[in-house]
Design a protein around this motif. Sequence first.
Motif, PDB file in Angstrom:
ATOM      1  N   UNK A 362       6.351  -5.232   2.827  1.00 58.56           N
ATOM      2  CA  UNK A 362       4.907  -5.074   3.006  1.00 58.56           C
ATOM      3  C   UNK A 362       4.585  -4.301   4.285  1.00 58.56           C
ATOM      4  N   UNK A 363       5.412  -4.466   5.325  1.00 56.12           N
ATOM      5  CA  UNK A 363       5.198  -3.708   6.551  1.00 56.12           C
ATOM      6  C   UNK A 363       5.265  -2.210   6.282  1.00 56.12           C
ATOM      7  N   UNK A 364       6.115  -1.821   5.343  1.00 60.88           N
ATOM      8  CA  UNK A 364       6.251  -0.401   5.014  1.00 60.88           C
ATOM      9  C   UNK A 364       5.143   0.084   4.085  1.00 60.88           C
ATOM     10  N   UNK A 365       4.751  -0.768   3.140  1.00 57.28           N
ATOM     11  CA  UNK A 365       3.759  -0.356   2.143  1.00 57.28           C
ATOM     12  C   UNK A 365       2.343  -0.381   2.708  1.00 57.28           C
ATOM     13  N   UNK A 366       2.034  -1.394   3.515  1.00 56.71           N
ATOM     14  CA  UNK A 366       0.650  -1.609   3.963  1.00 56.71           C
ATOM     15  C   UNK A 366       0.126  -0.489   4.845  1.00 56.71           C
ATOM     16  N   UNK A 367       1.009   0.231   5.527  1.00 52.38           N
ATOM     17  CA  UNK A 367       0.505   1.305   6.392  1.00 52.38           C
ATOM     18  C   UNK A 367      -0.113   2.433   5.550  1.00 52.38           C
ATOM     19  N   UNK A 369      -1.363   1.827   2.164  1.00 52.05           N
ATOM     20  CA  UNK A 369      -2.503   1.273   1.412  1.00 52.05           C
ATOM     21  C   UNK A 369      -3.717   1.073   2.314  1.00 52.05           C
ATOM     22  N   UNK A 370      -3.479   0.791   3.605  1.00 54.08           N
ATOM     23  CA  UNK A 370      -4.598   0.609   4.530  1.00 54.08           C
ATOM     24  C   UNK A 370      -5.401   1.890   4.683  1.00 54.08           C
ATOM     25  N   UNK A 371      -4.740   3.037   4.562  1.00 53.23           N
ATOM     26  CA  UNK A 371      -5.435   4.318   4.730  1.00 53.23           C
ATOM     27  C   UNK A 371      -6.168   4.766   3.478  1.00 53.23           C
ATOM     28  N   UNK A 372      -5.849   4.146   2.334  1.00 52.23           N
ATOM     29  CA  UNK A 372      -6.465   4.564   1.073  1.00 52.23           C
ATOM     30  C   UNK A 372      -7.978   4.363   1.110  1.00 52.23           C
ATOM     31  N   UNK A 373      -8.427   3.222   1.645  1.00 56.68           N
ATOM     32  CA  UNK A 373      -9.859   2.924   1.684  1.00 56.68           C
ATOM     33  C   UNK A 373     -10.653   3.967   2.437  1.00 56.68           C
ATOM     34  N   UNK A 374     -10.346   4.219   3.722  1.00 60.96           N
ATOM     35  CA  UNK A 374     -11.101   5.233   4.471  1.00 60.96           C
ATOM     36  C   UNK A 374     -11.024   6.622   3.848  1.00 60.96           C
ATOM     37  N   UNK A 375      -9.845   7.013   3.336  1.00 57.60           N
ATOM     38  CA  UNK A 375      -9.728   8.344   2.727  1.00 57.60           C
ATOM     39  C   UNK A 375     -10.573   8.427   1.454  1.00 57.60           C
ATOM     40  N   UNK A 376     -10.548   7.372   0.635  1.00 56.86           N
ATOM     41  CA  UNK A 376     -11.341   7.360  -0.596  1.00 56.86           C
ATOM     42  C   UNK A 376     -12.828   7.484  -0.290  1.00 56.86           C
ATOM     43  N   UNK A 377     -13.287   6.759   0.708  1.00 55.93           N
ATOM     44  CA  UNK A 377     -14.707   6.820   1.080  1.00 55.93           C
ATOM     45  C   UNK A 377     -15.059   8.205   1.610  1.00 55.93           C
ATOM     46  N   UNK A 426      -7.565  -2.103  14.795  1.00 56.59           N
ATOM     47  CA  UNK A 426      -6.136  -2.399  14.792  1.00 56.59           C
ATOM     48  C   UNK A 426      -5.498  -2.076  13.458  1.00 56.59           C
ATOM     49  N   UNK A 427      -6.232  -2.324  12.369  1.00 58.29           N
ATOM     50  CA  UNK A 427      -5.678  -2.047  11.034  1.00 58.29           C
ATOM     51  C   UNK A 427      -5.562  -0.552  10.779  1.00 58.29           C
ATOM     52  N   UNK A 428      -6.618   0.202  11.069  1.00 54.76           N
ATOM     53  CA  UNK A 428      -6.613   1.641  10.776  1.00 54.76           C
ATOM     54  C   UNK A 428      -5.753   2.407  11.784  1.00 54.76           C
ATOM     55  N   UNK A 429      -5.993   2.179  13.077  1.00 55.06           N
ATOM     56  CA  UNK A 429      -5.194   2.868  14.090  1.00 55.06           C
ATOM     57  C   UNK A 429      -3.729   2.462  13.970  1.00 55.06           C
ATOM     58  N   UNK A 430      -3.499   1.176  13.672  1.00 55.73           N
ATOM     59  CA  UNK A 430      -2.128   0.710  13.503  1.00 55.73           C
ATOM     60  C   UNK A 430      -1.445   1.397  12.337  1.00 55.73           C
ATOM     61  N   UNK A 431      -2.162   1.567  11.212  1.00 56.02           N
ATOM     62  CA  UNK A 431      -1.588   2.240  10.049  1.00 56.02           C
ATOM     63  C   UNK A 431      -1.280   3.699  10.361  1.00 56.02           C
ATOM     64  N   UNK A 432      -2.191   4.371  11.051  1.00 52.60           N
ATOM     65  CA  UNK A 432      -1.963   5.779  11.410  1.00 52.60           C
ATOM     66  C   UNK A 432      -0.746   5.913  12.315  1.00 52.60           C
ATOM     67  N   UNK A 433      -0.645   5.014  13.303  1.00 55.09           N
ATOM     68  CA  UNK A 433       0.478   5.080  14.244  1.00 55.09           C
ATOM     69  C   UNK A 433       1.790   4.720  13.550  1.00 55.09           C
ATOM     70  N   UNK A 434       1.741   3.781  12.611  1.00 55.45           N
ATOM     71  CA  UNK A 434       2.970   3.444  11.864  1.00 55.45           C
ATOM     72  C   UNK A 434       3.475   4.639  11.079  1.00 55.45           C
ATOM     73  N   UNK A 435       2.549   5.366  10.417  1.00 55.82           N
ATOM     74  CA  UNK A 435       2.984   6.562   9.687  1.00 55.82           C
ATOM     75  C   UNK A 435       3.486   7.628  10.655  1.00 55.82           C
TER      76      UNK A 435
END
Length: 491
Positions: A362-367, A369-377, A426-435
């Motif tokens: 999930x640590x690998x996948x969630x980074x 999926x977390x970005x899907x919402x903002x990009x979709x909007x 933390x969720x969005x910036x964290x996902x961006x930094x993880x990628x």
Amino acid sequence: MALTHIAYFSVIYLLVSVIPQGFLGELHGATNAVFIVGFLGMWRYSWALTNFARAIYFRRIQYPIWKRRHNARFWNSGVKSHCYFMVTTYMVDIDVTIMVYRRLFEAASKARDGATIVVSAVDGKDVRLIRQLYESSKFDMTNVELIIDRIKSSGKRDAMEKALRILADKAPTKDDIMIFVDGDTVVPKDIWAQAAPFFSDPRMGALTTDEAAIIDKENLFKDWFTLRFNQRQVMMCSMGLGNRVLTLTGRMSVFRACLATNPGFIKGVGQDYLDHWRLGRVNFLTGDDKSTWYWLLRNGYQMAYLPDVQSQSAEGQPRDTFYDSAKTLMVRWFGNMMRTNGRALRESPRKIGFFTWWSILDQRVSMWTTLVGPISVLVAAITVTPMVIPLYIAWVLATRYLFCVVIALFNGEWFPVTHPPILFFGQIAGAIIKTFVLFRLDKQKWTRQGSGGGGAKLSVYDRVKAWESFAHHALALSWLTVAIMFLNTVE
């Protein structure tokens, strides 16, 4: 505080009020975007609820029973358990050093079967101060041995490896415990009595505890750390249910001493590395806590969590602004995570536990999926109508507030109004930094040290690797965006 929370909901009301009446029924072109965000949201929320449920069960039901059982077994057995401390001190303020070592010596003096402290220190003034604190301690230090290892500033891993070799010469037994402590962390005064009983289980390799941050200034940085540690308590309790935590925190964790002095363990701390298909051999500079965790995980040992025992660490803001400070720390934290969880996934789920394996995945996948919402909007705002933006912001503010309520109820303390937006950040910036770090696993830098190259001039080879990393990262984000746009256009 009540007024700030009222103002928070007023903002949500204003955002909703600017949306024209009947707007939701007119979102024909953005139906898929709403569906994608909603579907992924339900998936993420169900995962969060699963972890909340596990955390509550562990903390309220299983852990008290489990603790009583281990205490009864340990205190009735009469075994001797010597307490070893391994402490690394580098570039810590004098006031913090005094606070940390006074508590450390108190905790060592309370270890029933004696204690040995090995300190790795770089600065001569730290050596003199630590020795002075030891000699002037108001506690009985008769059964406490202090060994100070003066080292060169060659990195924490080198310091830990040398200290562990010194401790290995003491030939600790299977019943002894060893506490890894950072030089800015205050240990609980009863840490030996709290930790030693759990190692009466021969399967137990290590344990870690709850954490709190000591930060003087009241600002966003402090709010961010408070929220992170409150979230950590929930997640650690969830993972504690299976006795497989996802990290052995470097600030303070407790190990079975004979395992911590195992030659393979010591080598894993001092000389850990990753062979990457594109980046070549990446020698680990940071992330010693992930190396110790992976060695124990790979060798089949349990790693427990103690939610009712807390260490405190003095946290300083590494950069001038909140954003720069958070980015600097997250690059280091998530880089350590990404360099380790890939190889952990290659371990069998039967060996490490299916829930543990799935959580690592999930640590690998969630980074992503977390970005899907903002990009979709964003795609819907450009191709359909920008009115989806205030709707999305209102949704984010409402849902993150609900998450903060649940976290606060679990931890027994209310939260400032800054926590919901900080949670989303933390969720969005964290996902961006993880990628970002996923494609740059060779990028490493300590907050207090110049490891990782700093401002040094890059060689041609390093420049090529940097451009390759940029290209792979950009391609992955582009494909994610294209996939979202495709789904938005499907009838």
